[in-house]
Design a protein around this motif. Structure first.
Motif, PDB file in Angstrom:
ATOM      1  N   THR A   3      72.864  41.913  14.006  1.00  0.00           N
ATOM      2  CA  THR A   3      71.899  42.411  15.230  1.00  0.00           C
ATOM      3  C   THR A   3      72.186  41.011  16.128  1.00  0.00           C
ATOM      4  O   THR A   3      72.125  41.420  17.502  1.00  0.00           O
ATOM      5  N   VAL A  36      76.522  48.281  33.015  1.00  0.00           N
ATOM      6  CA  VAL A  36      75.277  48.215  32.355  1.00  0.00           C
ATOM      7  C   VAL A  36      74.504  49.395  31.761  1.00  0.00           C
ATOM      8  O   VAL A  36      74.045  49.484  30.426  1.00  0.00           O
ATOM      9  N   ILE A  37      74.533  50.540  32.535  1.00  0.00           N
ATOM     10  CA  ILE A  37      73.897  51.713  32.075  1.00  0.00           C
ATOM     11  C   ILE A  37      74.727  52.323  30.818  1.00  0.00           C
ATOM     12  O   ILE A  37      73.997  52.585  29.704  1.00  0.00           O
ATOM     13  N   ALA A  97      75.422  48.729  28.174  1.00  0.00           N
ATOM     14  CA  ALA A  97      74.137  47.691  27.649  1.00  0.00           C
ATOM     15  C   ALA A  97      73.174  48.985  27.171  1.00  0.00           C
ATOM     16  O   ALA A  97      72.260  48.681  26.334  1.00  0.00           O
ATOM     17  N   GLY A  98      72.998  49.882  28.087  1.00  0.00           N
ATOM     18  CA  GLY A  98      72.058  50.949  27.907  1.00  0.00           C
ATOM     19  C   GLY A  98      72.021  51.831  26.792  1.00  0.00           C
ATOM     20  O   GLY A  98      71.250  52.195  26.130  1.00  0.00           O
ATOM     21  N   VAL A 139      72.702  50.139  22.184  1.00  0.00           N
ATOM     22  CA  VAL A 139      71.449  50.454  21.944  1.00  0.00           C
ATOM     23  C   VAL A 139      71.822  51.294  20.409  1.00  0.00           C
ATOM     24  O   VAL A 139      71.154  51.028  19.409  1.00  0.00           O
ATOM     25  N   PHE A 152      70.698  50.336  16.812  1.00  0.00           N
ATOM     26  CA  PHE A 152      70.058  51.460  15.952  1.00  0.00           C
ATOM     27  C   PHE A 152      70.736  51.408  14.543  1.00  0.00           C
ATOM     28  O   PHE A 152      70.100  51.301  13.444  1.00  0.00           O
ATOM     29  N   MET A 202      70.147  48.281  12.510  1.00  0.00           N
ATOM     30  CA  MET A 202      68.724  48.195  12.213  1.00  0.00           C
ATOM     31  C   MET A 202      68.791  49.083  10.745  1.00  0.00           C
ATOM     32  O   MET A 202      68.051  48.772   9.781  1.00  0.00           O
ATOM     33  N   SER A 251      67.005  51.559  31.595  1.00  0.00           N
ATOM     34  CA  SER A 251      67.635  51.640  29.984  1.00  0.00           C
ATOM     35  C   SER A 251      67.820  50.325  29.405  1.00  0.00           C
ATOM     36  O   SER A 251      67.905  50.268  28.173  1.00  0.00           O
ATOM     37  N   MET A 252      67.620  49.123  30.105  1.00  0.00           N
ATOM     38  CA  MET A 252      67.385  47.799  29.511  1.00  0.00           C
ATOM     39  C   MET A 252      66.215  47.853  28.559  1.00  0.00           C
ATOM     40  O   MET A 252      66.165  46.680  27.817  1.00  0.00           O
ATOM     41  N   VAL A 305      64.341  49.168  26.664  1.00  0.00           N
ATOM     42  CA  VAL A 305      64.365  49.424  25.352  1.00  0.00           C
ATOM     43  C   VAL A 305      64.504  48.073  24.510  1.00  0.00           C
ATOM     44  O   VAL A 305      64.148  48.048  23.341  1.00  0.00           O
ATOM     45  N   TYR A 306      65.460  47.239  24.986  1.00  0.00           N
ATOM     46  CA  TYR A 306      65.858  46.026  24.247  1.00  0.00           C
ATOM     47  C   TYR A 306      64.810  45.230  23.723  1.00  0.00           C
ATOM     48  O   TYR A 306      64.696  44.941  22.594  1.00  0.00           O
ATOM     49  N   VAL A 364      63.219  47.313  20.927  1.00  0.00           N
ATOM     50  CA  VAL A 364      64.227  47.349  19.593  1.00  0.00           C
ATOM     51  C   VAL A 364      64.020  45.826  19.034  1.00  0.00           C
ATOM     52  O   VAL A 364      64.146  45.635  17.810  1.00  0.00           O
ATOM     53  N   LEU A 365      64.392  44.765  19.703  1.00  0.00           N
ATOM     54  CA  LEU A 365      64.536  43.389  19.288  1.00  0.00           C
ATOM     55  C   LEU A 365      63.185  43.040  18.530  1.00  0.00           C
ATOM     56  O   LEU A 365      62.953  42.393  17.403  1.00  0.00           O
ATOM     57  N   TRP A 425      62.763  44.878  15.173  1.00  0.00           N
ATOM     58  CA  TRP A 425      63.714  44.294  14.153  1.00  0.00           C
ATOM     59  C   TRP A 425      63.380  42.771  13.511  1.00  0.00           C
ATOM     60  O   TRP A 425      63.207  42.681  12.490  1.00  0.00           O
ATOM     61  N   ALA A 442      60.775  50.739  16.436  1.00  0.00           N
ATOM     62  CA  ALA A 442      61.927  50.327  17.114  1.00  0.00           C
ATOM     63  C   ALA A 442      62.950  51.669  17.305  1.00  0.00           C
ATOM     64  O   ALA A 442      63.585  51.916  18.164  1.00  0.00           O
ATOM     65  N   THR A 455      64.203  53.798  20.417  1.00  0.00           N
ATOM     66  CA  THR A 455      65.603  53.811  20.607  1.00  0.00           C
ATOM     67  C   THR A 455      66.112  55.402  20.792  1.00  0.00           C
ATOM     68  O   THR A 455      66.685  55.848  21.834  1.00  0.00           O
ATOM     69  N   MET A 503      64.537  56.912  23.862  1.00  0.00           N
ATOM     70  CA  MET A 503      65.130  56.359  25.080  1.00  0.00           C
ATOM     71  C   MET A 503      66.541  57.291  25.258  1.00  0.00           C
ATOM     72  O   MET A 503      66.539  57.576  26.278  1.00  0.00           O
TER      73      MET A 503
END
Lengths: 261, 416
Positions: free
Chosen positions: A85, A115-116, A119-120, A124, A128, A131, B147-148, B150-151, B154-155, B158, B169, B173, B176
């Motif tokens: 993580t 980024v989109i 990172a986006g 994610v 997911f 986790m 879109s960032m 949701v971090y 999520v973090l 978790w 979380a 995700t 989103m």
């Protein structure tokens, strides 16, 4: 880059490789701190070398060094952190730092797309999966040690060193949309009649993509579509009611009953 | 010597001012949320805490104790958050547990910089954009920042090391990722209509000519974007990530005091930015009335009063959309998770692709800015969606699919 400095570059890469090897996650006998210190030194040396050789185009811009350093160190932590993580979070940091570097090169569209998408969306999704796959307190230590760190590091650093040694010669890269536009003009690509000077970054990227590289764009789209259809086909599986468990009880008096799950 | 007054200086001041306004709005939207909840549920809502300095007590006795409609409640709430004990449970992953609320808040508070708040303003003969930054990628910037967002969830989920939090979380995700798609497609309709990704230019194209807002070109895209905004900000009916019946508090179960307040703040700040974004994209931003030119509100009005009026109009629209958020929250029950996914993948995505097809056809024919082409196109999309949906025979859930068919029992008097 002149002869002697290239060897300095290779030496820095070698030191970086050793540092990364030391910092690799192990279940016993770890030298993570030493590795990080040496790695930090190697990154600093690399940046200093860059500053020495390329004063332009961003020799005086302190943000370039900050974000390049952050990106490199975070990239190191992505592979050396024992917790997946945290690796994902460090990867997000790498993506954001690289996006900043792209903005500084006036490639805003690419930065935001990075980024989109990375990172986006992609990252994610990684988070997911991580986790769901690895709840803390699990018994296995499989995530906490690297497999074949030596071979991986040698291979990757040789590749990186080769690329860096070659790329360091190419100093005359076009680094602004206007120049990209100019090269496109030379290649006799039909462009609309708006003045090139006002063309924004997004417009330039769009024109280049859909004039010069239109077939590639179409192929990439087709590939993604095929991958998506494949993923749906693989994941879709009808489970008949019988395989689930005992057949549902007959309906009660009022109509039907829903057992608590 | 005065500070050289450039766009950078103006932007810095504007950023501080807007940030202040947004934080104030956050505090009072929490107050109004509770008030509206009260009205919807036929209660009073918060009405006890007066404004500070005891103005209520200084009034003569015969007026009774006047509480100013409970307007002091946000201040009391804030104080309470600061003064409560800040518990970090021993089983959490401490670094990420601490970072998560900060990530949430930072991401929520940097989105507003590309919103054009009030056209242009001339101060001492110099013209400034009433916008903190005007990058070439304004629209994409908001998408990226969103879109960032949701971090943090999520973090936080978790790091809490708690099954309920992780479920929250994971739900956030998946939600989103699903709702980004119709959102992006609906925004593409605006981009095709205006031919721009710069928010300033999108604004300008809405106040040019006949003053037609994008809302009138693509009403379906507007509704889709609005729905996805609810999902993006994790608001009811899409707040599966903090579903109290199932998940205690969802991703913020383990958070207390100021760290919980930061999640709260982030949610409301995100809502305000989203409302402003919606207003600028589809509802003409600072333009008060469509199809009509009003003096003070033309693009060429660059006085300071015009700027303030334009900002007031935009913030009025933001307030209206915030009210809608709250109204919906206290009216519509929460979706079940499979319903949520079905709405996105089988409802919103095909519908938004249909609207996008209309927009593309309009662009190809050169009719993308004509109401008589895009409006019937949107109506056609709605009709086709309704027709398809009326013929769809999907089971409501996997569990229900496995149930035997409903039988009628004559002894209970149910008629066939």
């Amino acid at each position: 880059m002149t002869g002697g400095l290239v060897y300095l570059l290779y030496v820095l890469f070698a030191v970086g490789g050793i540092a990364l090897y030391l910092a690799m996650p192990r279940t016993q006998g770890a030298h993570a701190k030493a590795g990080l210190v040496i790695g930090g030194g190697a990154v600093a040396g690399l940046l200093a070398l860059c500053a020495q050789v390329y004063m332009a185009p961003h020799g005086s811009n302190i943000f370039y060094y900050i974000f390049a350093g952050v990106a490199l160190l975070a990239a190191g932590r992505v592979v050396t952190h024992p917790n997946p993580t945290y690796s994902a979070v460090y990867f997000a940091l790498v993506v954001l730092s690289v996006a900043v570097l792209l903005v500084m090169q006036r490639a805003e569209f690419l930065a935001v797309a990075l980024v989109i998408i990375y990172a986006g969306a992609i990252l994610v999704t990684y988070a997911f999966v991580i986790m769901l796959a690895q709840q803390s307190g699990g018994g296995s230590s499989a995530d906490q040690r690297a497999r074949e760190p030596m071979l991986a590091i040698i291979a990757s650093f040789v590749v990186m060193g080769t690329i860096a040694g070659r790329v360091s010669d190419l100093r005359e890269l076009p680094n602004s949309p206007v120049e990209v536009q100019a090269t496109a003009d030379v290649m006799d690509v039909p462009l609309a009649d708006t003045p090139v000077k006002d063309a924004g970054n997004t417009l330039s990227v769009g024109r280049t993509m859909f004039n010069q590289y239109v077939v590639v764009v179409q192929l990439a789209g087709l590939l993604l579509l095929v991958a998506m259809v494949g993923a749906i086909a693989v994941s879709r599986k009808r489970i008949p009611a019988d395989e689930h468990g005992p057949p549902p009880p007959p309906p009660g008096e009022i109509g039907r009953t829903v057992p608590p799950f | 010597m005065l500070l050289a007054f450039t766009q950078l200086g103006f932007s810095s001041i504007l950023a501080l001012v807007i940030l202040g306004i947004i934080l104030g709005m956050v505090a009072y939207s929490i107050y109004f949320e509770r008030k509206i909840a009260g009205w919807v549920q036929d209660r009073y809502g918060p009405n006890r805490v007066g404004l500070p300095t005891l103005v209520g007590d200084l009034l003569p006795e015969k007026y009774g104790k006047f509480h100013f409609w409970g307007l002091g409640q946000p201040i009391a709430d804030g104080l309470k958050f600061f003064l409560k004990e800040d518990i970090i449970p021993s089983h959490v992953d401490k670094p990420l547990f601490l970072i998560a609320p900060c990530v949430s808040l930072i991401v929520a508070l940097i989105g507003f910089v590309v919103i054009p708040w009030g056209g242009q303003v001339a101060i001492f003969g110099q013209v400034f954009n009433v916008q903190v930054a005007n990058p070439d990628i304004g629209l994409l910037y908001i998408l990226g920042v969103g879109s960032m967002g949701v971090y943090g969830v999520v973090l936080g989920g978790w790091a809490s090391n708690n099954k309920y939090s992780v479920y929250g979380a994971v739900r956030a995700t998946a939600q989103m990722l699903s709702y980004e798609i119709p959102m992006g497609v609906a925004i593409m309709c605006v981009v095709l209509t205006c031919g721009q990704v710069r928010l300033e230019e999108i604004m300008a194209s809405q106040v040019a000519g006949w003053n037609v807002w994008n809302l009138f070109y693509h009403p379906v895209a507007f509704i889709i974007l609005w729905i996805t905004m609810f999902a993006e900000t994790n608001r009811t009916p899409f707040d599966l990530a903090e579903c109290e019946q199932e998940l205690v508090g969802g991703f913020h179960t383990e958070y207390s005091a100021m760290k919980f307040a930061m999640f709260f703040l982030a949610e409301y700040a995100h809502m305000i930015t989203g409302c402003a974004f919606l207003a600028v994209l589809f509802c003409g931003g600072w333009d008060p009335i469509p199809f009509v030119r009003i003096p003070l509100f033309r693009p060429e009005d660059t006085g300071i009063i015009a700027m303030l009026a334009k900002m007031a109009v935009l913030f009025g629209k933001v307030a209206f959309f915030m009210f809608m958020y709250m109204w919906v929250r206290w009216t519509v029950p929460r979706f079940r998770f499979d319903q949520l996914m079905r709405v996105a993948w089988k409802g919103l995505i095909p519908a938004s692709l249909g609207v996008l097809a209309v927009a593309i056809a309009g662009l190809y024919l050169g009719l993308h800015r004509t109401l008589w082409f895009t409006l019937p196109g949107n109506v056609a999309v709605v009709l086709v969606s309704l027709w398809v949906m009326s013929r769809a025979k999907d089971p409501v859930s996997g569990r229900e699919a496995n149930l035997p068919p409903l039988t009628r029992s004559p002894e209970l008097g149910v008629q066939a």
